[in-house]
Design an enzyme around this catalytic site. Sequence first.
Site, short mmCIF file in Angstrom:
data_model
loop_
_atom_site.label_atom_id
_atom_site.label_comp_id
_atom_site.label_asym_id
_atom_site.label_seq_id
_atom_site.Cartn_x
_atom_site.Cartn_y
_atom_site.Cartn_z
N SER A 189 0.41 -1.26 0.17
CA SER A 189 0.13 -0.11 -0.11
C SER A 189 0.53 1.42 0.11
O SER A 189 1.56 1.86 -0.82
CB SER A 189 -1.05 -0.40 0.69
N ASP A 343 -10.04 -3.54 -4.89
CA ASP A 343 -9.51 -2.89 -4.21
C ASP A 343 -9.38 -0.88 -5.48
O ASP A 343 -8.87 -1.08 -6.37
CB ASP A 343 -7.73 -3.12 -4.58
N HIS A 373 -7.84 -5.31 -1.34
CA HIS A 373 -7.04 -4.33 -0.17
C HIS A 373 -6.34 -4.69 0.88
O HIS A 373 -7.68 -5.07 1.93
CB HIS A 373 -7.28 -2.67 -0.39
#
Length: 403
Positions: A189, A343, A373
């Site tokens: 991320s 995501d 995610h």
Amino acid sequence: MGAKLLCFCLAAALLAYYIYAPIPEDIEEPWKVMFISASFRAVSDLAAVADWLGLMHYMEGLMLITSAEYVPPTSDENVTVTDTEFSNVAVRLYLPRKPSDGLRRAVVFFHGGGWCLGQAGMRSYDHLTRWTSNMLNAVVVSVNYRLAPQYHFPAQFEDVYSVTKFFLQRSVLSQYGVDPDRVCVAGDSAGGNLAAAVAQQLLEDSEVETKLKAQALLYPALQTLDLNLPSYQENANKPILSRSLVVAFWSEYFTSDPSLREAMASNRHIPLESSHLFQFVNWSNLLPEELKKGRVYTSPVYGSPELAQKYPGFLDARAAPLLVSDAQLRGLPLTYVLTCEHDVLRDDGFMYARRLRAAGVPVTHDHARDAFHGAVTFVLSPTELAVGHRLRNRYIEWLNENL
């Protein structure tokens, strides 16, 4: 009795309404995912209320997750774990105890959390980096970079870059028995964003002699220009990471000024003077047809130049690695990109993988069609998911084969 029963039924209905959220049919263990998502949403809502009441900043409320997840550095029979500092930046260091036939591999890891949350000592990240060290018999450096809102860009980048540059010194690598030809940067991320930015910056740094062997980017955030990509539209309210939370993270990375968040939320934050950058994130050219799903690309709506003048960071490639030219991508190391179908950040990874391949960079792009995610970190009870184990194992497998 009737009134109590009615109140109970209403409370139960409200709780069920709050917990229930449509889960895509191809996601395994949907009820568990639903409860995980509801838990994250509850913390987010409580943080928003606390912020509205003036009790604490919204991000400080979310940091409660980080605090609750903290585990101290604990060694085991396979790995020695210590908290220390590299170049005056806090790191958690994992040193394997198993014997090695020669010099070891190494991974410099950057945790996720939208540049505002997380730490190397979170239970989920401690497990992932410990597992990496154990399975690869590798040295792992997990970086505790500074976080917003106390620190804004470029503090986070400067911290991870400083640690990486320090670690890549021949004398430091030798101290830890690391092969200078087998070092990787990795992150998930926001950490994937930082890993990509570090890999790019190292190419330009004449002071660094050691070259990275690889970079591993797990569902990375890579661009600030277009916050209305197909994945932003399609997955705006999918589990764990909503579009509104991504906008909050992105804006807070640069400033606590709410005007930037408002402009980003309406996708009107890029000035006309920066229109040339949109070629690097034009999804009509960079996404496969199956991800477009009939959507037609429209020209961006430009915003006031004042925000970019006050907070130029969101146009800086150190914050948005997709904004570099094709020529600047050449020479990047072997790359692993993981994207998840459900995501918000899915399309960032797809576009970067395509641009890297076009620049001649060897890329392995794994796309998980049944994942959302953050899935890699869901491998421990009570939030353990089969998809988490599968994606984590695939990531480790790639590192083992390529590092």
